[in-house]
Design a protein around this motif. Structure first.
Motif, PDB file in Angstrom:
ATOM      1  N   GLY A  99      12.919 -55.389  28.741  1.00 26.28           N
ATOM      2  CA  GLY A  99      13.528 -55.211  30.056  1.00 26.28           C
ATOM      3  C   GLY A  99      12.696 -54.273  30.903  1.00 26.28           C
ATOM      4  N   ILE A 100      12.918 -54.363  32.202  1.00 29.14           N
ATOM      5  CA  ILE A 100      12.214 -53.482  33.136  1.00 29.14           C
ATOM      6  C   ILE A 100      13.227 -52.825  34.072  1.00 29.14           C
ATOM      7  N   GLY A 101      12.815 -51.739  34.677  1.00 31.86           N
ATOM      8  CA  GLY A 101      13.663 -51.039  35.634  1.00 31.86           C
ATOM      9  C   GLY A 101      13.678 -51.753  36.976  1.00 31.86           C
ATOM     10  N   GLY A 102      14.579 -51.312  37.825  1.00 25.56           N
ATOM     11  CA  GLY A 102      14.715 -51.924  39.147  1.00 25.56           C
ATOM     12  C   GLY A 102      14.472 -50.938  40.269  1.00 25.56           C
ATOM     13  N   GLY A 103      13.626 -49.911  39.990  1.00 28.43           N
ATOM     14  CA  GLY A 103      13.330 -48.919  41.013  1.00 28.43           C
ATOM     15  C   GLY A 103      14.427 -47.877  41.117  1.00 28.43           C
ATOM     16  N   PRO A 104      14.165 -46.821  41.898  1.00 29.68           N
ATOM     17  CA  PRO A 104      15.157 -45.748  42.049  1.00 29.68           C
ATOM     18  C   PRO A 104      16.405 -46.220  42.779  1.00 29.68           C
ATOM     19  N   GLY A 105      17.449 -45.421  42.691  1.00 27.70           N
ATOM     20  CA  GLY A 105      18.696 -45.730  43.374  1.00 27.70           C
ATOM     21  C   GLY A 105      18.682 -45.299  44.829  1.00 27.70           C
ATOM     22  N   PHE A 106      19.842 -45.393  45.466  1.00 30.54           N
ATOM     23  CA  PHE A 106      19.908 -45.057  46.900  1.00 30.54           C
ATOM     24  C   PHE A 106      20.082 -43.561  47.146  1.00 30.54           C
ATOM     25  N   THR A 128      13.634 -60.403  42.295  1.00 28.53           N
ATOM     26  CA  THR A 128      13.392 -61.607  41.493  1.00 28.53           C
ATOM     27  C   THR A 128      12.670 -61.271  40.189  1.00 28.53           C
ATOM     28  N   ARG A 129      11.771 -60.285  40.226  1.00 24.13           N
ATOM     29  CA  ARG A 129      11.052 -59.900  39.001  1.00 24.13           C
ATOM     30  C   ARG A 129      12.034 -59.312  37.969  1.00 24.13           C
ATOM     31  N   VAL A 130      12.934 -58.472  38.451  1.00 22.54           N
ATOM     32  CA  VAL A 130      13.913 -57.858  37.539  1.00 22.54           C
ATOM     33  C   VAL A 130      14.816 -58.932  36.934  1.00 22.54           C
ATOM     34  N   MET A 131      15.248 -59.870  37.761  1.00 17.63           N
ATOM     35  CA  MET A 131      16.083 -60.959  37.238  1.00 17.63           C
ATOM     36  C   MET A 131      15.283 -61.808  36.246  1.00 17.63           C
ATOM     37  N   PRO A 175      18.886 -53.893  41.867  1.00 25.61           N
ATOM     38  CA  PRO A 175      18.549 -55.115  41.114  1.00 25.61           C
ATOM     39  C   PRO A 175      18.809 -54.959  39.613  1.00 25.61           C
ATOM     40  N   TYR A 176      18.521 -53.778  39.092  1.00 26.31           N
ATOM     41  CA  TYR A 176      18.712 -53.526  37.654  1.00 26.31           C
ATOM     42  C   TYR A 176      20.193 -53.612  37.283  1.00 26.31           C
ATOM     43  N   VAL A 177      21.034 -52.966  38.089  1.00 25.70           N
ATOM     44  CA  VAL A 177      22.475 -52.921  37.808  1.00 25.70           C
ATOM     45  C   VAL A 177      23.039 -54.347  37.742  1.00 25.70           C
ATOM     46  N   VAL A 178      22.627 -55.170  38.707  1.00 28.53           N
ATOM     47  CA  VAL A 178      23.149 -56.540  38.773  1.00 28.53           C
ATOM     48  C   VAL A 178      22.597 -57.382  37.616  1.00 28.53           C
TER      49      VAL A 178
END
Ligand SMILES: NC(=O)c1ccc[n+]([C@@H]2O[C@H](COP(=O)([O-])OP(=O)(O)OC[C@H]3O[C@@H](n4cnc5c(N)ncnc54)[C@H](O)[C@@H]3O)[C@@H](O)[C@H]2O)c1
Length: 274
Positions: A99-106, A128-131, A175-178
């Protein structure tokens, strides 16, 4: 009568185990505990140098193999799974973990809004990459191992999801959370369908662990700080915190458990305690 000792309940000796993303972090921790308990371990990862380093860190055991594949590339993934069967004849336990991260949060660590991470500006290619890695490749990995497990009378699938699958996050990218919510529900859906084939499907849902994900972001004190503040145990997870659950789900002790999620997060998903 077999006595219910730790030895018999948690016996994984000679189990053939596949671990995607096994060259680092949580996957490597799974590899270590499975090897230490007598399983045969196949690491699938995209980086040959990282695989070599992981095998060296594990002591270059004769019961561990590496298969270099990008799990998002169907041919490479299929070849790696075929390689496991060629080497060891079957797959008893599959940790679907890459798995990979989806960048920092808000929110930034100091609680201020991170303007670069506003909802409307999140880059679609990151989404799309995270999915692709966290959902599509995990689904394809599950399909590949299910084909093998059905031929051999069953098996165990253990997916690394996240506490982010069921809770909202300020400090973790959307993206990661979803993606983790999607794969967590796939665990339940697959578990229901695959019961008939003696295949159990469960999830380990970690809270924040210090690994190489997102460029090893959580190795930096300022990135760790908000989590250390919010997690009721006030620390991030380490290898030993997750290895017991991995061994349990892979072992005879978990034979009546399917569709479950074991949360390992120091109480993070419960809320704040002080
Ligand atoms: N570290 C955390 O805080 C945390 C929390 C919850 C869930 N998780 C989940 O745990 C799993 C493992 O992550 P980690 O924290 O150990 O990170 P990590 O970066 O240390 O390890 C992930 C491994 O997956 C491999 N990988 C990534 N994309 C791949 C691809 N396309 N093909 C093949 N291999 C690929 C990487 O090369 C790496 O070796 C992930 O699914 C992650 O979402 C991590």
């Amino acid at each position: 009568m077999t006595l219910p000792t730790a030895h018999t309940l948690f016996d994984v000796s000679d189990a053939v185990c596949l671990i995607t993303g096994g060259a680092s972090g949580i996957g490597l921790a799974y590899a270590e505990v499975m090897l230490a308990n007598g399983a045969k371990v196949h690491i699938i990862d995209r980086d040959q140098a990282a695989i070599d380093a992981a095998l060296a860190a594990l002591g270059t055991p004769t019961s561990a193999w590496g298969h270099c594949a990008d799990v998002t590339v169907a041919d490479q993934l299929a070849a790696a799974i075929a390689g496991v069967v060629q080497d060891s004849g079957r797959i008893d336990v599959a940790f679907v973990n890459a798995g990979i991260g989806g960048g920092p949060g808000f929110l930034k660590g100091d609680g201020e809004r991170n303007g670069e991470r506003s909802f409307e500006d999140l880059p679609f290619d990151q989404w799309t990459r995270v999915m692709d890695v966290n959902v599509n490749a995990a689904f394809r990995t599950m399909q590949g191992v299910v084909r093998v497990m059905k031929q051999h009378g069953g098996g165990r699938i253990i997916v690394t999801t996240s506490v982010s699958a069921t809770k909202t996050e300020q400090h973790v990218g959307t993206p990661y959370v979803v993606s983790k919510a999607a794969i967590a529900h796939l665990v339940r859906q697959a578990a229901l369908e695959l019961v008939r084939f003696n295949i159990t499907v469960n999830a380990i849902a970690p809270g924040p662990f210090i690994t190489n994900i997102s460029g090893g972001r959580l190795r930096q004190a300022d990135a760790r700080a908000p989590f250390e503040r919010l997690i009721p145990m006030h620390r991030l997870g380490t290898d030993m915190d997750i290895q017991g659950a991995a061994l349990f789900l892979a072992s005879p002790a978990a034979r009546y458990i399917t569709g479950a999620h074991i949360t390992i997060d120091g109480g993070f998903s419960l809320g704040t305690a002080d």
